[in-house]
Design an enzyme around this catalytic site. Sequence first.
Site, PDB file in Angstrom:
ATOM      1  N   HIS A 313       0.778  -1.144  -0.080  1.00 28.13           N
ATOM      2  CA  HIS A 313      -0.046   0.096  -0.017  1.00 28.13           C
ATOM      3  C   HIS A 313       0.911   1.276  -0.109  1.00 28.13           C
ATOM      4  O   HIS A 313       1.776   1.252   0.587  1.00 28.13           O
ATOM      5  CB  HIS A 313      -0.814   0.229   1.009  1.00 28.13           C
ATOM      6  CG  HIS A 313      -1.900   0.852   0.915  1.00 28.13           C
ATOM      7  ND1 HIS A 313      -1.929   2.201   1.359  1.00 28.13           N
ATOM      8  CD2 HIS A 313      -3.244   0.380   0.653  1.00 28.13           C
ATOM      9  CE1 HIS A 313      -2.947   2.715   1.121  1.00 28.13           C
ATOM     10  NE2 HIS A 313      -3.941   1.920   0.695  1.00 28.13           N
ATOM     11  N   ASP A 371      -7.925  -5.601   0.320  1.00 32.26           N
ATOM     12  CA  ASP A 371      -8.317  -6.565  -0.601  1.00 32.26           C
ATOM     13  C   ASP A 371      -7.771  -8.146  -0.638  1.00 32.26           C
ATOM     14  O   ASP A 371      -8.310  -8.935  -1.419  1.00 32.26           O
ATOM     15  CB  ASP A 371      -7.854  -6.032  -2.095  1.00 32.26           C
ATOM     16  CG  ASP A 371      -8.722  -4.822  -2.427  1.00 32.26           C
ATOM     17  OD1 ASP A 371      -9.951  -4.713  -2.209  1.00 32.26           O
ATOM     18  OD2 ASP A 371      -8.254  -3.712  -3.188  1.00 32.26           O
TER      19      ASP A 371
HETATM   20  N1  CMC Z   1       3.995  -7.613  -4.652  1.00 30.10           N
HETATM   21  C1  CMC Z   1       5.378  -7.607  -4.999  1.00 30.10           C
HETATM   22  N2  CMC Z   1       6.254  -6.430  -4.830  1.00 30.10           N
HETATM   23  C2  CMC Z   1       5.321  -5.390  -4.481  1.00 30.10           C
HETATM   24  C3  CMC Z   1       4.237  -5.325  -4.261  1.00 30.10           C
HETATM   25  C4  CMC Z   1       3.386  -6.384  -4.434  1.00 30.10           C
HETATM   26  N3  CMC Z   1       2.036  -6.357  -4.167  1.00 30.10           N
HETATM   27  N4  CMC Z   1       3.605  -3.949  -3.885  1.00 30.10           N
HETATM   28  C5  CMC Z   1       4.809  -3.195  -3.861  1.00 30.10           C
HETATM   29  N5  CMC Z   1       5.987  -4.125  -4.400  1.00 30.10           N
HETATM   30  C6  CMC Z   1       7.407  -3.862  -4.418  1.00 30.10           C
HETATM   31  C7  CMC Z   1       7.530  -2.725  -5.707  1.00 30.10           C
HETATM   32  O1  CMC Z   1       7.869  -3.731  -6.491  1.00 30.10           O
HETATM   33  C8  CMC Z   1       8.767  -2.031  -5.101  1.00 30.10           C
HETATM   34  O2  CMC Z   1       9.850  -2.798  -5.133  1.00 30.10           O
HETATM   35  P1  CMC Z   1      11.555  -1.942  -5.530  1.00 30.10           P
HETATM   36  O3  CMC Z   1      11.509  -0.923  -4.258  1.00 30.10           O
HETATM   37  O4  CMC Z   1      12.377  -3.248  -5.331  1.00 30.10           O
HETATM   38  O5  CMC Z   1      11.472  -1.411  -6.483  1.00 30.10           O
HETATM   39  C9  CMC Z   1       8.424  -1.778  -3.557  1.00 30.10           C
HETATM   40  O6  CMC Z   1       7.719  -2.829  -3.283  1.00 30.10           O
HETATM   41  C10 CMC Z   1       7.590  -0.508  -3.273  1.00 30.10           C
HETATM   42  O7  CMC Z   1       6.523  -0.504  -4.063  1.00 30.10           O
HETATM   43  P2  CMC Z   1       5.868   0.456  -4.933  1.00 30.10           P
HETATM   44  O8  CMC Z   1       5.515   0.366  -6.193  1.00 30.10           O
HETATM   45  O9  CMC Z   1       6.698   1.769  -4.962  1.00 30.10           O
HETATM   46  O10 CMC Z   1       5.053   1.072  -3.999  1.00 30.10           O
HETATM   47  P3  CMC Z   1       3.589   1.986  -4.387  1.00 30.10           P
HETATM   48  O11 CMC Z   1       3.142   2.922  -3.022  1.00 30.10           O
HETATM   49  O12 CMC Z   1       3.720   2.955  -5.807  1.00 30.10           O
HETATM   50  O13 CMC Z   1       2.426   0.998  -4.791  1.00 30.10           O
HETATM   51  C11 CMC Z   1       0.561  -0.471  -4.399  1.00 30.10           C
HETATM   52  C12 CMC Z   1       1.269   0.732  -3.916  1.00 30.10           C
HETATM   53  C13 CMC Z   1      -0.633  -0.699  -3.895  1.00 30.10           C
HETATM   54  C14 CMC Z   1       0.025   0.009  -6.049  1.00 30.10           C
HETATM   55  C15 CMC Z   1       1.549  -1.778  -4.651  1.00 30.10           C
HETATM   56  O14 CMC Z   1       1.767  -1.964  -3.462  1.00 30.10           O
HETATM   57  C16 CMC Z   1       0.608  -2.846  -5.346  1.00 30.10           C
HETATM   58  O15 CMC Z   1       0.539  -2.765  -6.601  1.00 30.10           O
HETATM   59  N6  CMC Z   1       0.188  -3.726  -4.871  1.00 30.10           N
HETATM   60  C17 CMC Z   1      -0.900  -4.792  -5.619  1.00 30.10           C
HETATM   61  C18 CMC Z   1      -2.053  -4.182  -5.828  1.00 30.10           C
HETATM   62  C19 CMC Z   1      -2.984  -4.090  -4.682  1.00 30.10           C
HETATM   63  O16 CMC Z   1      -3.238  -4.798  -3.504  1.00 30.10           O
HETATM   64  N7  CMC Z   1      -3.847  -2.939  -4.616  1.00 30.10           N
HETATM   65  C20 CMC Z   1      -4.667  -2.252  -3.554  1.00 30.10           C
HETATM   66  C21 CMC Z   1      -4.269  -1.385  -2.843  1.00 30.10           C
HETATM   67  S1  CMC Z   1      -5.475  -1.387  -1.359  1.00 30.10           S
HETATM   68  C22 CMC Z   1      -7.068  -1.173  -1.877  1.00 30.10           C
HETATM   69  C23 CMC Z   1      -7.223   0.310  -2.539  1.00 30.10           C
HETATM   70  O17 CMC Z   1      -6.941   1.400  -1.741  1.00 30.10           O
HETATM   71  O18 CMC Z   1      -7.585   0.607  -3.620  1.00 30.10           O
END
Ligand code: CMC
Length: 431
Positions: A313, A371
């Site tokens: 998140h 989720d």
């Molecule tokens: N699985 C594997 N790796 C992950 C995941 C995941 N679900 N989430 C983040 N990472 C990794 C990402 O690859 C990055 O790694 P590195 O630093 O080596 O490049 C690191 O963790 C930080 O992630 P980020 O992409 O910079 O984080 P963000 O804040 O931009 O993204 C997120 C947040 C929710 C989009 C992401 O965690 C994600 O895509 N999660 C899966 C989708 C999900 O469950 N979304 C629902 C969110 S809660 C409901 C809502 O509010 O909508």
Amino acid sequence: MKASENKAKLSFTNGSPDVELPIYHGTMGPDVIDIRKLYGQTGMFTYDPGFLSTASCESAITYIDGDKGELLYRGYPIEQLAQKCDYLDTCFLLLYGELPDAQQRDKFHKLVNSHTMVNEQMQFFLRGFRRDAHPMAVLTGLVGGMSAFYHESTDIHNPRHRDVAAIQLIAKMPTLVAMAYKYGVGEPYVYPNNALSYSGNFLRMMFGTPCEEYKVNPVLEKALDRIFILHADHEQNASTSTVRLCGSSGTNPFAAIAAGVACLWGPSHGGANEACLNMLEEIQAMGGIAKVGEFMEKVKDKNSGVKLMGFGHRVYKNYDPRAKLMQETCNEVLQELGLEKDPLFALAKALEKIALEDDYFVQRKLYPNVDFYSGIVQRAIGIPVKLFTGLFALARTVGWIAQLNEMIGDPEYKIGRPRQLFVGPARRNIP
Ligand code: CMC
């Protein structure tokens, strides 16, 4: 907001004069540096794609402490709201700032219940869609279409009118979501029954038919109500910011909420519940718990493009408090339905355990989000996977409209208009 004694000073290595910027305190959470005059003073913008360090507005509705894993609606912890209130109490709180007393509660419940029916023309509008259309595509259209049915007399600058639009939206969303479902399966629409609770009514519109009485199961009714509470608001997330930006142009509230529905659909946001359940089913088809290790290797391999859906998140760097409550509800629903041994629930718990102990997830502070378990609960209730995000939209409608109304009610509000760092070709002439 309260101005701090402390000021931020921005200095430049090229000898340009320093700029002093005011700092404000909120009630809780990080202070903010006010950069509104920065461009006027320096001719420079700030650069923050993805809003990693930008507060886009001032808000008094929802507060998240991502490090503690805390979520408060108008100051009340989500755990207390989930245990002591129902969804409509929560809507009242989000809209008006306080929980209702007994009289207000009765009045508000009656008010919402008396607006559940939608214009009969809506069903003909639905007919334009293919029966297999994704429910989020249908919902985006239906909610946008509400502006053609209910907006005529809405003056968005009149608080009373904004309130009426809020009630219309909260009351009619369950009817629209259920209609989108019934249309997809080719069953007759079930009209709302205003004697039932908000979630009981929704269950009946979803699973009832005109052929027989539908008896609402109180455990499922409570579970659904909790799903709605947990999804009701989440401060300035992507869809809420979309609604604010869209509404900042002065457009009608139904159109702004339709923009929120469209944004929510994406798998990084509300679409994650659908994507998470599909992922669990995929692992199950690969061989279930025995294949979790193999799947995790793919998740950790950056070239695979595979993510552990329902994990991570932008704000929570600790356990999402909603995920804990959802896991509790999951247990209750599966027990009620005799599905305690549901293989997907067992698989989800195994995945969570491995992820929470794995360095990859620990280092990045990736925890289950709301989720991760909500799909299992919804599937057990009988909600089709493609409709999961539709339920999220239904529940989040109150958050969107409360945030939109807060913005429009603020005398300082302006149309949202971000700037850019231009990296395309400089001016050139056609030869
Ligand atoms: N699985 C594997 N790796 C992950 C995941 C995941 N679900 N989430 C983040 N990472 C990794 C990402 O690859 C990055 O790694 P590195 O630093 O080596 O490049 C690191 O963790 C930080 O992630 P980020 O992409 O910079 O984080 P963000 O804040 O931009 O993204 C997120 C947040 C929710 C989009 C992401 O965690 C994600 O895509 N999660 C899966 C989708 C999900 O469950 N979304 C629902 C969110 S809660 C409901 C809502 O509010 O909508």
